[in-house]
Design a protein around this motif. Structure first.
Motif, PDB file in Angstrom:
ATOM      1  N   ILE A   3       0.868  -1.181   0.000  1.00 38.73           N
ATOM      2  CA  ILE A   3       0.000   0.000   0.000  1.00 38.73           C
ATOM      3  C   ILE A   3       0.903   1.229   0.000  1.00 38.73           C
ATOM      4  O   ILE A   3       1.879   1.284   0.730  1.00 38.73           O
ATOM      5  N   ASN A  33     -13.992  -3.360  -2.059  1.00 34.93           N
ATOM      6  CA  ASN A  33     -12.691  -3.754  -1.521  1.00 34.93           C
ATOM      7  C   ASN A  33     -12.553  -5.277  -1.475  1.00 34.93           C
ATOM      8  O   ASN A  33     -11.498  -5.825  -1.794  1.00 34.93           O
ATOM      9  N   ALA A  37      -9.956  -7.577  -3.572  1.00 29.70           N
ATOM     10  CA  ALA A  37      -9.021  -8.475  -2.878  1.00 29.70           C
ATOM     11  C   ALA A  37      -9.156  -9.909  -3.384  1.00 29.70           C
ATOM     12  O   ALA A  37      -8.575 -10.830  -2.808  1.00 29.70           O
ATOM     13  N   ASP A  58     -14.960 -11.258   4.055  1.00 26.25           N
ATOM     14  CA  ASP A  58     -14.552 -11.855   2.783  1.00 26.25           C
ATOM     15  C   ASP A  58     -13.420 -12.861   2.974  1.00 26.25           C
ATOM     16  O   ASP A  58     -12.800 -12.939   4.033  1.00 26.25           O
ATOM     17  N   MET A  63      -4.563  -8.509   4.519  1.00 29.77           N
ATOM     18  CA  MET A  63      -3.441  -7.562   4.634  1.00 29.77           C
ATOM     19  C   MET A  63      -2.552  -7.991   5.789  1.00 29.77           C
ATOM     20  O   MET A  63      -3.031  -8.590   6.749  1.00 29.77           O
ATOM     21  N   ALA A  71      -3.845   1.195   5.621  1.00 29.09           N
ATOM     22  CA  ALA A  71      -5.072   1.179   4.808  1.00 29.09           C
ATOM     23  C   ALA A  71      -6.134   2.137   5.310  1.00 29.09           C
ATOM     24  O   ALA A  71      -6.915   2.679   4.513  1.00 29.09           O
ATOM     25  N   THR A  77      -3.427   3.514  -0.946  1.00 33.02           N
ATOM     26  CA  THR A  77      -4.037   2.460  -1.754  1.00 33.02           C
ATOM     27  C   THR A  77      -2.969   1.519  -2.265  1.00 33.02           C
ATOM     28  O   THR A  77      -1.825   1.920  -2.467  1.00 33.02           O
ATOM     29  N   SER A  78      -3.371   0.259  -2.484  1.00 29.60           N
ATOM     30  CA  SER A  78      -2.462  -0.703  -3.115  1.00 29.60           C
ATOM     31  C   SER A  78      -2.781  -0.803  -4.598  1.00 29.60           C
ATOM     32  O   SER A  78      -2.217  -1.604  -5.309  1.00 29.60           O
ATOM     33  N   LYS A  79      -3.746   0.029  -5.066  1.00 30.21           N
ATOM     34  CA  LYS A  79      -4.302  -0.239  -6.396  1.00 30.21           C
ATOM     35  C   LYS A  79      -3.761   0.642  -7.510  1.00 30.21           C
ATOM     36  O   LYS A  79      -4.111   0.438  -8.666  1.00 30.21           O
ATOM     37  N   PHE A  93      -9.685   2.839  -6.281  1.00 31.90           N
ATOM     38  CA  PHE A  93      -8.384   3.388  -6.697  1.00 31.90           C
ATOM     39  C   PHE A  93      -8.084   4.705  -5.997  1.00 31.90           C
ATOM     40  O   PHE A  93      -7.020   5.259  -6.145  1.00 31.90           O
ATOM     41  N   ARG A  94      -9.043   5.197  -5.189  1.00 33.16           N
ATOM     42  CA  ARG A  94      -8.846   6.530  -4.630  1.00 33.16           C
ATOM     43  C   ARG A  94      -8.244   6.516  -3.235  1.00 33.16           C
ATOM     44  O   ARG A  94      -7.848   7.555  -2.729  1.00 33.16           O
ATOM     45  N   GLY A  95      -8.227   5.347  -2.624  1.00 34.73           N
ATOM     46  CA  GLY A  95      -7.588   5.226  -1.325  1.00 34.73           C
ATOM     47  C   GLY A  95      -8.205   6.060  -0.236  1.00 34.73           C
ATOM     48  O   GLY A  95      -7.530   6.478   0.697  1.00 34.73           O
ATOM     49  N   ALA A  97     -11.755   5.400   0.949  1.00 37.22           N
ATOM     50  CA  ALA A  97     -13.004   4.879   1.521  1.00 37.22           C
ATOM     51  C   ALA A  97     -12.850   4.572   3.011  1.00 37.22           C
ATOM     52  O   ALA A  97     -13.631   5.056   3.832  1.00 37.22           O
ATOM     53  N   LEU A  98     -11.859   3.766   3.350  1.00 34.03           N
ATOM     54  CA  LEU A  98     -11.736   3.371   4.759  1.00 34.03           C
ATOM     55  C   LEU A  98     -11.522   4.593   5.649  1.00 34.03           C
ATOM     56  O   LEU A  98     -12.131   4.711   6.714  1.00 34.03           O
ATOM     57  N   THR A 139     -10.622 -10.818   5.167  1.00 34.99           N
ATOM     58  CA  THR A 139     -10.796  -9.565   5.903  1.00 34.99           C
ATOM     59  C   THR A 139     -12.235  -9.423   6.378  1.00 34.99           C
ATOM     60  O   THR A 139     -13.177  -9.763   5.649  1.00 34.99           O
TER      61      THR A 139
HETATM   62  P1  ADP Z   1      -9.000   1.908  -2.384  1.00 33.53           P
HETATM   63  O1  ADP Z   1      -9.962   0.774  -2.455  1.00 33.53           O
HETATM   64  O2  ADP Z   1      -9.360   3.031  -3.276  1.00 33.53           O
HETATM   65  O3  ADP Z   1      -7.582   1.488  -2.542  1.00 33.53           O
HETATM   66  P2  ADP Z   1      -9.762   1.992   0.416  1.00 33.53           P
HETATM   67  O4  ADP Z   1      -9.694   3.046   1.446  1.00 33.53           O
HETATM   68  O5  ADP Z   1     -11.091   1.417   0.106  1.00 33.53           O
HETATM   69  O6  ADP Z   1      -9.102   2.561  -0.909  1.00 33.53           O
HETATM   70  O7  ADP Z   1      -8.789   0.828   0.838  1.00 33.53           O
HETATM   71  C1  ADP Z   1      -7.418   1.102   1.063  1.00 33.53           C
HETATM   72  C2  ADP Z   1      -6.583  -0.140   0.863  1.00 33.53           C
HETATM   73  O8  ADP Z   1      -6.878  -1.092   1.873  1.00 33.53           O
HETATM   74  C3  ADP Z   1      -6.836  -0.868  -0.434  1.00 33.53           C
HETATM   75  O9  ADP Z   1      -6.049  -0.340  -1.479  1.00 33.53           O
HETATM   76  C4  ADP Z   1      -6.433  -2.295  -0.093  1.00 33.53           C
HETATM   77  O10 ADP Z   1      -5.056  -2.484  -0.267  1.00 33.53           O
HETATM   78  C5  ADP Z   1      -6.731  -2.393   1.390  1.00 33.53           C
HETATM   79  N1  ADP Z   1      -8.003  -3.094   1.644  1.00 33.53           N
HETATM   80  C6  ADP Z   1      -9.192  -2.526   1.952  1.00 33.53           C
HETATM   81  N2  ADP Z   1     -10.157  -3.466   2.119  1.00 33.53           N
HETATM   82  C7  ADP Z   1      -9.569  -4.653   1.900  1.00 33.53           C
HETATM   83  C8  ADP Z   1     -10.048  -6.027   1.906  1.00 33.53           C
HETATM   84  N3  ADP Z   1     -11.324  -6.337   2.169  1.00 33.53           N
HETATM   85  N4  ADP Z   1      -9.132  -7.001   1.645  1.00 33.53           N
HETATM   86  C9  ADP Z   1      -7.847  -6.699   1.379  1.00 33.53           C
HETATM   87  N5  ADP Z   1      -7.343  -5.445   1.356  1.00 33.53           N
HETATM   88  C10 ADP Z   1      -8.187  -4.437   1.607  1.00 33.53           C
END
Ligand code: ADP
Ligand code: MG
Length: 547
Positions: A3, A33, A37, A58, A63, A71, A77-79, A93-95, A97-98, A139
């Motif tokens: 990430i 997410n 994953a 899921d 992680m 995260a 983001t890892s994306k 892709f916006r990193g 949400a969480l 997760t």
């Molecule tokens: P985004 O999805 O845009 O990357 P998020 O805030 O939704 O941003 O999530 C941040 C990062 O957390 C993700 O890029 C991912 O690497 C990790 N992540 C979130 N939810 C999960 C999940 N259910 N399983 C694995 N990795 C997750």
């Protein structure tokens, strides 16, 4: 997989918007997410309207401790490994949400990437706490007390029933366009629906809808080219015997991302063409796969729309694929006899779809009774004849114009000033439809010729209808099809017309050769099928086999 924090420049290019506006948005982000994953199994639990508790479990990649801690921060983001927004293939892709959820709720992420132990990250009132935790690979994200610090948001929510309906509708969209993932949705501890994750769209329809909808559907699986990019169009199309009053049950997706794209929906409905009764919409799932470079998902804050290159061509490809799939599907309908028919309609592979059927009689001068392999077909002879005529008329009419007949003497028509103005404005279109009209002084017009394909001659009423349709903004091609449908109806067999067995067989043969044999041009059914099984069951034969 690592990430990383997005640089300021990438953050600026992101189509930002408030991420968390209501509980359903939280569910969407968490489900996305899980899908990103690589999960094969996603379970969603919701309490009340979703503000009490939302939990998504899921079996995805998970992680490690370091990733989990990062995260929940903003813009991590890892994306986007290269910080590159073009060619994104993930749903997220916006990193953000969480992090956004953590701002307005208590967020608890329990995760394991397959290592010996898992990690739990809890964010509450701005404090982050990280601790080891037991969990198998995958997760679990739990969101509690959503909007506890956002009074106005909370007050703006609809009733719990309405908020949950949004959540349920949203999960259905993902479940239907991702049939290879097993989805389960629970509300207040009770299962609302579940799909098996078999990869089969009909199985997903069975989970989200019911047996009737799932069994009366045909698979869509087409591969085509747009420009020099390949486009795959996959999904399931319910037969036109199952319709709804709105397009809400037309599920469209691009690269597995469910969208609320009216244009794509319209293309799907257009593919059904005259099979649908007017004013009705089908139940269908259509996922369009395009090379990732041809799609920009970064145009809408909630990612419900994407920008597609050559969108018009893609829409035509969708319309064609839907029309083709329906023209080879066996759309004969099951007659409801006085018992529940557990019917599955198996597609036929023959050219005339009624090759296997023989006319055995006529009933009340209205219906042909035909013995077929699996049961008894009942053909509405008027509807069947209309369909046959309609397809003949369409074949006779070339793309550009409809053959017309001269009226000698011309018919005189008086038009209101507005209708007269429309007749002038649409003169060229009317001519293409086969109507030649000329001003005759005052509000009087002379109709010098009318459409007359295959000797079917239209009349003044048809002219008034065509004019009214053009005035209301109807598209001229649609108008031409309607006109042909009406002309097809006019001299068709009427109730009480006795047919010889030869005539009846000829009608059945012709119907079987039609592109769309199972509906008249107005969308009503032409054929009902009473399966032999249904008779056997009704007469209590073979009770063990079917009971
Ligand atoms: P985004 O999805 O845009 O990357 P998020 O805030 O939704 O941003 O999530 C941040 C990062 O957390 C993700 O890029 C991912 O690497 C990790 N992540 C979130 N939810 C999960 C999940 N259910 N399983 C694995 N990795 C997750
Ligand atoms: Mg995300």
């Amino acid at each position: 997989m690592t990430i990383r924090r997005l640089d300021a420049e990438t953050v600026d290019r992101i189509a930002a918007g408030e991420v968390v506006t209501r509980p359903a948005r939280v569910v969407a982000e968490l489900v996305e997410n899980s899908l990103d994953a690589g999960a094969d199994d996603v379970a969603i639990e919701v309490d009340g309207d979703g503000t009490d508790r939302i939990r998504v479990v899921d079996d995805g990649r998970g992680m490690d401790a370091e990733m989990a801690e990062l995260a929940v921060e903003r813009h991590t983001t890892s994306k986007l490994p290269e910080g590159d927004l073009t060619g994104v293939e993930t749903l997220g892709f916006r990193g953000e949400a969480l992090a956004s959820v953590a701002e307005v709720a208590t967020l608890e992420v329990t995760t394991n990437d397959g290592g010996p132990r898992g990690t739990r990250v809890v964010v509450e009132d701005g404090e982050t706490d990280v601790a080891p935790a037991g969990r198998a690979e995958g997760t679990t994200v739990e969101v509690r007390d959503l909007f506890h610090n956002r009074r106005a948001r909370r007050d703006s929510l609809a009733s719990p029933k309405a908020e949950f309906a949004r959540i349920s509708g949203l999960v259905s969209r993902y479940a239907l366009v991702r049939p290879s993932v097993r989805f389960r949705l629970h509300h207040d501890g009770r299962e609302v629906f579940a799909t098996p994750g078999s990869g089969d769209y009909a199985d997903a329809l069975l989970g989200v809808y019911d047996r009737q909808v799932a069994s009366r559907s045909t698979e869509l699986d087409a591969e085509t080219g747009v420009d020099d990019r390949s486009v795959a169009i996959r999904g399931a199309l319910c037969y036109p015997s199952i319709t709804r009053s709105t397009r809400d049950h037309v599920y469209v997706a691009v690269n597995g991302r469910p969208l609320t794209d009216e244009r794509l929906r319209r293309a799907v409905v257009a593919g059904y063409g005259s099979l649908l009764p007017s004013g009705r919409a089908p139940v269908a799932v259509v996922d369009v796969s395009l090379p990732s470079g041809a799609v920009d998902p970064n145009v809408h804050p909630a990612k419900e729309r994407v920008a597609v290159r050559a969108a018009d061509a893609v829409e035509s490809a969708v319309e064609r694929a839907v029309a083709d799939a329906l023209s080879t599907a066996d759309l004969r309908r099951s007659a409801e006899v006085s018992m529940d028919l557990d019917s599955t309609l198996s597609p036929l592979e023959t050219d005339s779809v009624f090759d296997d059927a023989t006319v055995v009689g006529q009933f009340r001068g209205l219906y042909l009774l035909c013995a077929a392999d699996d049961g008894l077909l009942v053909v509405d002879q008027h509807a069947a004849h209309e369909r046959v005529n309609y397809e003949r008329l369409r074949a006779a009419v070339d793309e550009a114009s409809v053959p017309s007949a001269t009226l000698d003497p011309p018919e005189t028509v008086s038009l209101s000033p507005a209708a007269a103005a429309a007749a002038e404005a649409h003169r060229e279109t009317l001519r293409r439809l086969g109507f030649d009209v000329a001003a005759f002084g005052g509000n009087t017009y002379r109709l010098r010729s009318v459409p007359a394909p295959l000797g079917r001659v239209a009349d003044v009423d048809a002219f008034r209808e065509a004019l009214a349709a053009l005035r209301s903004g109807e598209d001229p091609d649609g108008r031409r099809d309607e006109l042909l449908a009406d002309l097809a109806c006019h001299p068709s067999l009427k109730a009480g017309d006795d047919l010889t067995t030869d005539e009846a067989s000829a009608l059945l043969d012709r119907l079987g050769q039609c592109d769309q044999p199972f509906a008249c041009p107005h969308g009503r059914p032409t054929v009902l099928e009473i399966e032999e099984q249904a008779l056997a069951r009704g007469f209590e034969r073979e009770a063990t086999r079917f009971g």
